[in-house]
Design an enzyme around this catalytic site. Structure first.
Site, short mmCIF file in Angstrom:
data_model
loop_
_atom_site.label_atom_id
_atom_site.label_comp_id
_atom_site.label_asym_id
_atom_site.label_seq_id
_atom_site.Cartn_x
_atom_site.Cartn_y
_atom_site.Cartn_z
N GLU A 286 0.95 -1.02 0.02
CA GLU A 286 -0.22 0.12 0.00
C GLU A 286 0.56 1.04 -0.06
O GLU A 286 0.64 1.61 1.10
CB GLU A 286 -1.14 0.03 1.24
CG GLU A 286 -1.80 -1.22 1.18
CD GLU A 286 -3.55 -0.96 2.21
OE1 GLU A 286 -2.86 -1.10 3.64
OE2 GLU A 286 -4.15 -1.29 1.71
N GLU B 29 -4.06 -11.00 0.18
CA GLU B 29 -5.02 -10.78 1.23
C GLU B 29 -6.16 -10.89 1.30
O GLU B 29 -7.24 -11.07 0.41
CB GLU B 29 -4.48 -9.31 2.08
CG GLU B 29 -3.18 -8.81 2.57
CD GLU B 29 -3.06 -7.17 3.37
OE1 GLU B 29 -3.90 -6.80 3.50
OE2 GLU B 29 -2.19 -6.74 3.11
C1 GAL Z 1 -5.02 -4.28 3.78
C2 GAL Z 1 -3.65 -4.14 4.63
C3 GAL Z 1 -2.89 -4.44 5.81
C4 GAL Z 1 -3.77 -4.04 7.44
C5 GAL Z 1 -5.46 -5.05 6.39
C6 GAL Z 1 -6.46 -4.78 7.41
O1 GAL Z 1 -5.32 -3.08 3.00
O2 GAL Z 1 -2.05 -4.42 3.31
O3 GAL Z 1 -1.72 -4.00 6.56
O4 GAL Z 1 -4.30 -2.80 6.94
O5 GAL Z 1 -5.44 -4.06 5.35
O6 GAL Z 1 -6.20 -5.44 8.65
#
Ligand code: GAL
Length: 957
Positions: free
Chosen positions: A415, A485
């Site tokens: 990000e 993620e």
């Molecule tokens: C994503 C980010 C992570 C964390 C997650 C939410 O956007 O890359 O670092 O913030 O969301 O827990």
């Protein structure tokens, strides 16, 4: 005349340059050269601003006797000096790069040391810092060495010329905020300090400096090719392979390849004139072929997790045993991959990944997420002035970690928007190491990357990507896909993992994903249990968004990890229990099944009646076999029977003991028969009471008072659950967030209007309407009570009225028991389950205490339901369901659970509250990702369900 004073901040703190005086980055290795750990107690002084104190403390002879002491590695804010701050992507200071606030906690550290006996008096020496947050200026014996930024990256200084045999003083000034902080806006606690090791390394004359192990594997020939390029020439030996070659010279030999499933390492030595370095060589080839990431010629399915470094007492200062605990837990839960979100981990973690076998996406220490709030204006990643800092970070990661076979992908960071700096990093990495693909999720067109990555994409979208219908740039469309993620494991959940896995397995292009995230970053706290954002008085914070892991802060697996383990198990066991065979499929990418032993067992009414070994051939990856089950003996008439087939470790392995369960399935044979109706007894009015079979009711309200000798608080309809983090959703999803909408509708304050208590010939009927104030929607609810001699039956009919705009949190009854502790049930267990988190719920007879039924989510919320319950016994009652039900019991009410902010707010009361639910809403992943899939919604629809209550120990009438 105008007066001008100098800035109180030291210039280097706000300089975008990565540092000064630091040696070029190089590989990390263990050798026979002398070394001295400078970890331990250091003298410490905290000041409120970068320039608040002069640097006289670094001069020889400075008396720090009055200073405090802190442990290094460590964070001073976790050792009684100042406080931690948690923000997700908000910078906790004004965004004005590269400027930082005048209030800039600054820790001066002092460490006297003597050289140990035998320290060589020839050669040079290097002082290494493995991690300091966020900016350090360093002096040795009064001479300034330089300064650096890049918190989770190593930095070295040449110090040989300054060392004395005794009485050395190392002085380090650490600033919490620096220009580097703009590059480190990861979603985690801001924790300043020298949090990784500090080491003095002897550098012998003609010692090794930097080297690059190239160890590839050709799956067609079964041969590996090893070439070790070294700055300083020497010889490379691998005795087991009879390899003895000069550095720079390739050698090809037959080898066993390294994979995460079969982490074969060969011990070797790189010897130069002055030093011997231990090598652990793993032969493997990572390639992008046919639009897929292949290792040793085969595509890989990542079953990964995102791992931040965390310890509830020590923050990101981890010891090797804690790192090993993570690796062992991952291996034992079928996890095969780690994204080191969002920075290179302590180097020892990668040694463990090499040894135990995990695919690693090594991510650079770079995130500038806070610029999103200003449409990425001034993002350092698109500003040439910052590019040297970005390149420095890329190089420090790649050079340090390049010799790890476990590292299969480099990630530019997380990000950080887009821009020329990121392109420069990718170009540099591609040039330096062409043997690994480059990942970066923020690069939507995949201009600089070799993998198309997304986060939190909903199931349907992932499926479209799998089918190649997603569009995007031409380059992107040819690339493999990973969800870097997904499955936001905040609080109860994540839901929908099994649904993702089915999609991953259906399309080649989808190479799996990495659940967010591994561990809750709760900080151990004397009053709160575990603290989260806001608990330290931060003026800006993101609450418990920092507790979103598959394991609790103390590394106890949460139900989410148990679910994930089941969903990603590397063996599929399927079949029809009545057919007498079971189909076993090897779902590994590389390993055959020879490490596993299979067992069958047969349950009658949830209790294991027989068991035995099940011979399964050592299937190759992707192969299946139909395996015969033994002929079952006749089960008692009416009994529910099933097979359970398990795959367990056949022998002890480095990560699990023989017998450790890896995969399982249950195959029903004879289905359950619903409980016999309990009817026939007429209700009788007895003054203020109604008596019916074993039960006594209040004649005016129709409320149940007791069953035999067991006092109860009468069951009533209940639709409320203490919203989970996933119910509450993320603030950026205002329309979809169920928790707030449920609350707005008033589902947490339902009113129960009594319409009639009807004492009939064979039943007591209580007619009600359950509805929230201020709305026209309601649930007409009729409780119909019947009994035979000893058994009491409640049948609940619910008819929704009005236009229900939302699914219900739950639908069932809640009642209270005056005393209950031990619980036995026949149903899903041993852990909790919800409609979309129920893969690991195993049908059987389970025992627990009421306390043990609770799942201790750091922020209290709905938890602890058991699925598919046929019957449960607790508090002197047996409750049988028709149909099966969801069961929950706790020593506080849902309202108390809902009101609690921390576990320590939950105080057991006199009553045990029991929920018997006909339905539960799914969980989903909306705390960051998509909500509950439609098939797991609990709609307000007409429903009838019933329960038979019997007093335990009371014989048939
Ligand atoms: C994503 C980010 C992570 C964390 C997650 C939410 O956007 O890359 O670092 O913030 O969301 O827990």
């Amino acid at each position: 005349m105008s007066l001008r004073t100098t800035t109180p901040s030291a210039g280097y703190v706000e300089d975008v340059a990565p540092g000064r005086g630091v040696l070029p980055p190089r590989a990390r290795y263990a050798s026979d050269a002398a070394r001295l750990s400078l970890n331990g107690d250091w003298r410490f002084r905290l000041s409120p601003a970068a320039g608040a104190e002069d640097d006289s403390f670094a001069a020889p002879g400075y008396d720090a006797g009055a200073w405090a002491t802190v442990a290094v590695p460590g964070h001073w804010v976790l050792q009684g000096h100042g406080a931690p701050v948690y923000t997700n992507h908000l910078y906790p200071f004004p965004v004005d790069p590269p400027r930082v606030p005048t209030e800039n906690p600054t820790g001066d550290h002092l460490r006297p040391f003597d050289l140990p006996d035998g320290w060589p008096d020839t050669g040079d020496a290097v002082l290494r810092f493995d991690g300091v947050e966020s900016c350090a200026r360093v002096w040795l014996n009064g001479t300034e060495l330089g300064e650096f930024k890049g918190s989770r990256l190593p930095h070295e200084f040449a110090v040989g010329h300054l060392l004395r045999p005794a009485g050395n003083v190392l002085a380090v000034r650490v600033h919490q905020w620096s220009a580097g902080s703009y590059l480190e806006d990861q979603d985690q606690w801001w924790l300043p300090g020298i949090f990784r090791d500090v080491t003095l390394l002897h550098r012998p004359a003609d010692g090794v400096r930097d080297f690059f192990v190239h160890a590839s594997y050709d799956h067609r020939t079964g041969e590996g090719t090893l070439r070790v390029d070294s700055d300083v020439p020497g010889r490379v030996t691998v005795p087991e392979l009879s390899v003895d070659v000069a550095t720079g010279e390739p050698v090809t030999v037959a080898v066993e390849p390294w994979t995460a499933e079969t982490p074969r390492l060969y011990d070797g030595v790189l010897a130069t004139g002055g030093e011997r370095v231990a090598l652990r060589v793993g032969f493997r080839t990572v390639a992008l072929e046919d639009g897929l990431i292949k290792v040793n010629g085969r595509p890989v399915l990542f079953k990964g997790v995102n791992r931040h470094e965390w310890h509830p007492g020590r923050g990101r200062a981890l010891d090797v045993e804690t790192m090993r605990a993570d690796v062992l837990l991952m291996k034992r839960h079928n996890v095969n991959a780690v994204r080191t979100s969002h920075y290179p981990p302590h180097p020892a973690f990668l040694d463990l990944c090499d040894a135990y076998g995990l695919w690693v996406v090594d991510e650079c220490d770079l995130e500038t997420h806070g610029f999103v709030g200003q449409s990425w204006r001034d993002n350092p990643c698109d500003d040439d002035r910052w590019t040297p800092a970005l390149l420095d970070r890329a190089a420090r990661m790649v050079e340090r970690d390049k010799n790890h076979p476990s590292v299969v992908i480099w990630s530019l960071g997380n990000e950080a928007g887009t821009g020329r700096g990121l392109t420069a990093m990718a170009e540099w990495i591609h040039g330096r190491d062409a043997s690994r693909p480059v990942h970066y999720e923020g690069d939507a067109g995949c201009r600089d990357t070799d993998v198309y990555a997304r986060m939190y994409a909903p199931h349907a979208e992932v499926e479209r990507i799998g089918r190649g219908l997603d569009g995007g740039t031409r380059r992107r469309r040819r690339l493999p896909f990973i969800l870097c993620e997904y499955g936001h494991a905040m609080g109860n959940g994540p839901g929908g993992l099994a649904d993702y896995q089915r999609i991953f397995e259906a399309y080649d292009r989808l190479q799996g994903g990495f659940v967010w995230e591994w561990i809750d970053h709760g900080i151990r706290h004397p009053e709160l249990g575990y603290a989260y954002g806001g608990d330290f008085g931060e003026e800006l914070h993101d609450g418990n968004f920092v507790c979103d892991g598959l394991v609790f802060p103390d590394r106890t697996p949460s139900p989410g990890l148990t679910e994930y383990k089941k969903v990603i198990e590397p063996v599929r066991i399927e079949g029809d229990g009545t057919a007498g065979t079971v189909r076993v499929t090897n779902a590994h990418d590389f390993a055959d099944l020879s490490a596993l032993a299979f067992e069958w067992s047969r349950q009658v009414d949830g209790e294991t009646a027989e068991s035995g070994p099940l011979p399964v051939p050592p299937l190759a990856p992707g192969e299946s076999a139909d395996v015969k089950l033994p002929a079952p003996p006749d089960a008692p008439a009416g009994a529910e029977t099933q097979w359970t087939v398990r795959a367990v470790l056949a022998e002890d392995t480095p990560w699990g003991e023989r017998g450790h369960p890896v995969a399982w399935a249950q195959l029903p044979v004879a289905r359950r028969r619903p409980p016999a109706p309990a009817a026939g007894e007429p209700p009788a009015v007895d003054g203020p009471l109604v008596r019916l079979g074993p039960a006594v009711f209040d004649a005016r309200t129709g409320a149940l008072r007791g069953v035999g000798g067991v006092e109860v608080t009468s069951p009533r309809l209940d639709v409320w659950r203490a919203p989970t983090d996933n119910d509450n959703g993320a603030p950026w999803q205002p329309d979809a967030r169920l928790g707030p909408r449920w609350r707005k509708l008033g589902l947490h304050r339902m009113r129960h209007r009594l319409d009639a208590v009807e004492v009939g010939a064979d039943a007591l009927a209580v007619r009600t309407r359950v509805a929230p104030a201020g709305a026209e929607v309601g649930l007409r609810t009729v409780y119909r009570w019947t009994a035979d001699g000893a058994r009491l039956r409640l049948s609940v009919s619910v008819t929704p009225e009005g236009d229900w705009p939302l699914p219900l949190p739950r639908l069932g009854v809640r009642f209270g028991l005056a005393a209950a502790d031990r619980v036995t049930w026949f149903g899903g267990g041993p852990g909790e389950a919800y409609p979309d988190t129920r893969s690991a719920s195993m049908l059987g007879r389970w025992h627990a205490t009421v306390d043990a039924l609770q799942t201790p989510y750091v922020r209290p919320q709905e938890n602890g339901a058991r699925a598919d319950v046929r019957w449960v016994e607790l508090g002197g009652l047996r409750v049988e369901g028709d149909p099966e039900f969801w069961f929950t019991a706790r020593r506080w009410t849902t309202e108390q659970l809902d009101a609690a902010g921390h576990l320590t707010d939950l105080v057991p009361g006199e009553t045990v509250w029991v929920n018997l639910d006909h339905g539960q809403m799914g969980i989903g992943s909306q705390s960051c990702g998509p909500g509950v899939l439609p098939q797991y919604h609990l709609h307000a629809r007409p429903a009838t369900f019933s329960f038979v209550f019997t007093e335990l120990g009371a014989g048939p009438a």
